[in-house]
Each structure stands twice: as C-alpha cells, then as structure tokens.
Design a protein around this motif. Structure first.
Motif, PDB file in Angstrom:
ATOM      1  N   HIS A 158       0.824  -2.555  -7.093  1.00 41.42           N
ATOM      2  CA  HIS A 158       0.631  -1.985  -5.758  1.00 41.42           C
ATOM      3  C   HIS A 158      -0.753  -1.351  -5.640  1.00 41.42           C
ATOM      4  O   HIS A 158      -1.413  -1.071  -6.635  1.00 41.42           O
ATOM      5  N   GLU A 159      -1.155  -1.109  -4.386  1.00 40.56           N
ATOM      6  CA  GLU A 159      -2.365  -0.325  -4.120  1.00 40.56           C
ATOM      7  C   GLU A 159      -1.925   1.113  -3.869  1.00 40.56           C
ATOM      8  O   GLU A 159      -0.970   1.346  -3.125  1.00 40.56           O
ATOM      9  N   VAL A 160      -2.635   2.057  -4.473  1.00 43.67           N
ATOM     10  CA  VAL A 160      -2.205   3.455  -4.412  1.00 43.67           C
ATOM     11  C   VAL A 160      -3.342   4.348  -3.935  1.00 43.67           C
ATOM     12  O   VAL A 160      -4.470   4.245  -4.432  1.00 43.67           O
ATOM     13  N   MET A 161      -3.044   5.206  -2.955  1.00 40.89           N
ATOM     14  CA  MET A 161      -3.937   6.323  -2.652  1.00 40.89           C
ATOM     15  C   MET A 161      -3.199   7.630  -2.958  1.00 40.89           C
ATOM     16  O   MET A 161      -2.101   7.860  -2.459  1.00 40.89           O
ATOM     17  N   LEU A 208       0.595   1.278  -9.662  1.00 42.50           N
ATOM     18  CA  LEU A 208      -0.584   0.439  -9.901  1.00 42.50           C
ATOM     19  C   LEU A 208      -0.259  -0.632 -10.943  1.00 42.50           C
ATOM     20  O   LEU A 208      -0.599  -1.802 -10.778  1.00 42.50           O
ATOM     21  N   GLY A 216      -7.658   3.209 -11.155  1.00 42.68           N
ATOM     22  CA  GLY A 216      -7.813   2.189 -10.127  1.00 42.68           C
ATOM     23  C   GLY A 216      -7.166   2.562  -8.806  1.00 42.68           C
ATOM     24  O   GLY A 216      -6.884   1.694  -7.977  1.00 42.68           O
ATOM     25  N   ALA A 217      -6.937   3.850  -8.605  1.00 44.07           N
ATOM     26  CA  ALA A 217      -6.400   4.341  -7.332  1.00 44.07           C
ATOM     27  C   ALA A 217      -7.542   4.896  -6.482  1.00 44.07           C
ATOM     28  O   ALA A 217      -8.661   5.064  -6.963  1.00 44.07           O
ATOM     29  N   THR A 218      -7.235   5.180  -5.246  1.00 42.07           N
ATOM     30  CA  THR A 218      -8.180   5.929  -4.431  1.00 42.07           C
ATOM     31  C   THR A 218      -7.591   7.305  -4.172  1.00 42.07           C
ATOM     32  O   THR A 218      -6.414   7.564  -4.451  1.00 42.07           O
ATOM     33  N   PHE A 229      -2.915   5.481   4.968  1.00 40.11           N
ATOM     34  CA  PHE A 229      -3.066   4.343   4.053  1.00 40.11           C
ATOM     35  C   PHE A 229      -1.729   3.666   3.735  1.00 40.11           C
ATOM     36  O   PHE A 229      -1.630   2.439   3.691  1.00 40.11           O
ATOM     37  N   LYS A 269       0.857  -1.194   0.000  1.00 40.59           N
ATOM     38  CA  LYS A 269       0.000   0.000   0.000  1.00 40.59           C
ATOM     39  C   LYS A 269       0.892   1.242   0.000  1.00 40.59           C
ATOM     40  O   LYS A 269       1.722   1.410   0.902  1.00 40.59           O
TER      41      LYS A 269
END
Lengths: 215, 215
Positions: free
Chosen positions: A24-27, A20, A46-48, A58, A2
């Motif tokens: 990975h997860e991305v904010m 992404l 596809g991010a927040t 996060f 994250k």
C-alpha cells in the motif's frame, strides 16, 4: 490502496510499515508535518508525512493510531469531507494515565471511543479493531503461536470485510477475526484493556493474546 | 471443608453442587431460609439451606455468587465476625440491566465489586475469580477443549492458593489459573464482562472461554 495513518508512535509506525510491506501507499499524519523523527522513519520506510488533514485527504482508508485523548482533536483538524464516507479504522484506547498506573478509561461503560468517532462522523464507516493487542502482534500474528483472536466492531459489513482483508494480508487467518457486531460492541473491546494491562504485567512481554476457545 | 455459598441462582447451585461432589459440606445462603426451590434443590443435592448469616457462620470459606447489586447487602446481613478472617471468594459481576441489554457495570473503572467487599471487610481474604466464565464452565472446565484461562485477584497469597486447590479439584489445571495480582486487578476481570457478553452473543452458547496464548 492509499492509506492515511494518524499517529507516528509505536502503533502508527508498526501498522504503516506493514501496510507498505504488503504493497500500500502510506502517509503518516501528525499534528505538524515537520516531526524530524517521523520524517526520518518515513524517508527510510518509503512513506510520506503530513498533517492529520493531509493524511485524511490522502487516504482512501484512514487508520487512527493516536493516543486515545487525541483522537477527536486529530480528526477535528481535518476537513470532515475527507473523513465521512471512508473506512476509518480505530485502533485506539481511551487510556487515562493522569492518576498513574494502572490507567483508567476516559470513556467507558455506556460509551466508547469508537462510538464517539462514529457519532462525530456519521457517514464514516468506523471499524474498531486491533486495540486488544500490542503493535508487535498486530503486524506479526505468528509471533504468538497457534490461533488467537482479534475483534471487529462496526456498523458497516463491507467496511469490516475490507479491514478483514487487510488483516489477512498481515497474516491473520480469517477464522481468528471475530465480528462482535455493531459499533456499540466496541465498549467491550475497549473495556478489555484493564485486563490486558494486568496480563501484560504477568506475561512480561507484549507477545501474547487471547484465543476464544469454543466448547 | 465447610463452605457457605451465598446465592441460590445458577452459579450458586452449580458451585454448591460441585463442591458437594468433591467432598465438601455446603450451606446455601439466601435472604430467607424458606425458599422452596432452593430447599428442594438442597435436599436432593445433600446441602443445607439458611440465611446469608447462617451460611457465613457455617462456612470456613465463603463463596459469594449473588447478583452483583446484592453483594454488600447480603454480607451486611451477617455478623461481620463470621466474614473477617475467612477466605471470601467473589464470583460476582456488578451488572446493571436497568437500561436493558447490554448491561453496564454499576461499579467500574476506578473501583470494583471485589475491592468494595475487601474495603468493607478488611480482615477478609477476598479472592476474585470465576466471574469471567459461565457457571457450566466453572464446574466442568473440560466442557471447553484444551487450555483456557481463569484469573485470580487478591491480596492474600495463601487464600489464592486455597482457591486454586479448590479449582484444581474441579478439574482446572494449575497452569490455566493466572494470578493477576492484588485485589485492584479485579477491575480488569470485571471490566472484561462487556466483551464476554458480546462473545456470548457471537458463540451462541455459554461453553466458551479465552486462553491466554504466550509468544
């Protein structure tokens, strides 16, 4: 992993998109969480999106890609407990355009942006990198042919290894990542910017970099 | 050509020796004309030795390779009429070691050594170059393999062409000389030094340089 990316400009979106793409997860964090342009980009990528404080909470790793002048304010708006202890990748340059072009540096010579972040968050593992190239080259090293160099400055060897692994996942060969040493070496990496800007004027595109050639 | 070289240190002697080797007449200038070490070197190399004022009078082209802090004093000890109108090649870096290593720059960010020389001698044709590499590489570009870059900053195109021709006679390919623009671009070339010094620490020898790679 994250990853909290601070900044929704060219660099933040380029790095966020690449993170992404490699899984990975991305904010994306910004001053307000309701920036329509950032939200539209994030929805598609596809991010927040959140505030800087949300992104700090996060991220297991934080990546700072705001304007130089905004760095300490952005970090200061977060819970310090969400910053200390984490790898904080500082991609920023303290450029001051208040007198026009060429910009001067607002922090320079006996201090650096990266050192100020490290001093403000002593338990953070600050790594200065990627500030010496354009966003397009950061995420696509093959856009410049052959070998060319990026730099690391930081006090924590494990944090630099984590960042190097991320960069290798972007396509950067390990041998093209030069570890300059501790966080004070970020002065050199930041003071290179005035030369970079003049080279940019000569080359005419952001698709260039320097390669350190050894005799 | 008759060339006056200011400074009898590593850089002055390296450049003086190379200029002699490619067929020029050289006078090394220093504070006093009776520096035994400089005189011994000059006698063996085939140069002459004098004060800074002697070297300025002698040279059709002047090459400044003193310590950064000494530049304006050295030039100031000459007849201004022996400086104005001439090509003045500024190879210096305004390094300030008063607080130890790493040095800071005594002139930085919104000004540069080269601009101060140009301002003090408005009719001189100042060209900043060679300050981004070690003396051994200046005079032997093949000591670093393949292409690698040196920079020019200066207001006078003809002066930059004269300096480029000298550098080509040293072995520098024309395509490896990047003209950054007018004398204000010397800020970039001088502010690169802190990065150079850290690279030097990593590489461990002075035989390295950067190559600007274009995409």
């Amino acid at each position: 992993m994250k990853i909290g990316v601070f900044g929704t400009g060219t660099v933040g979106k380029a790095l966020g998109g690449k993170l992404l793409a490699v899984g990975h997860e991305v904010m994306l964090g910004s001053r307000s969480a309701d920036n329509p342009e950032a939200n539209a980009w994030a929805a598609e990528a596809g991010a927040t999106v959140g505030t800087f404080a949300d992104a700090a909470r996060f991220g297991e790793l934080l990546l700072v890609a705001t304007a130089g002048a905004a760095v300490l304010d952005a970090l200061g708006s977060c819970d310090a407990g969400d910053i200390n202890g984490k790898v904080v990748v500082d991609v920023t340059n303290p450029l001051d355009f208040s007198a026009g072009f060429p910009p001067s540096l607002s922090i320079v010579n006996t201090d650096s942006q990266a050192e100020q972040v490290q001093a403000a968050y002593p338990e953070a593992k600050v790594v200065k990198t990627f500030n010496t190239i354009s966003a397009v080259v950061m995420v696509d090293p093959a856009s410049v042919p052959g070998h060319h160099t990026i730099f690391h400055s930081g006090n924590d060897a494990e944090a630099k290894a984590t960042v190097a692994a991320l960069q290798q996942s972007f396509g950067w060969p390990a041998e093209d990542i030069m570890d300059l040493g501790d966080i004070t070496t970020a002065r050199g990496a930041e003071m290179y910017l005035p030369l970079w800007l003049r080279m940019f004027g000569v080359v005419g595109t952001p698709f260039f970099n320097i390669n350190v050639v050894r005799g």
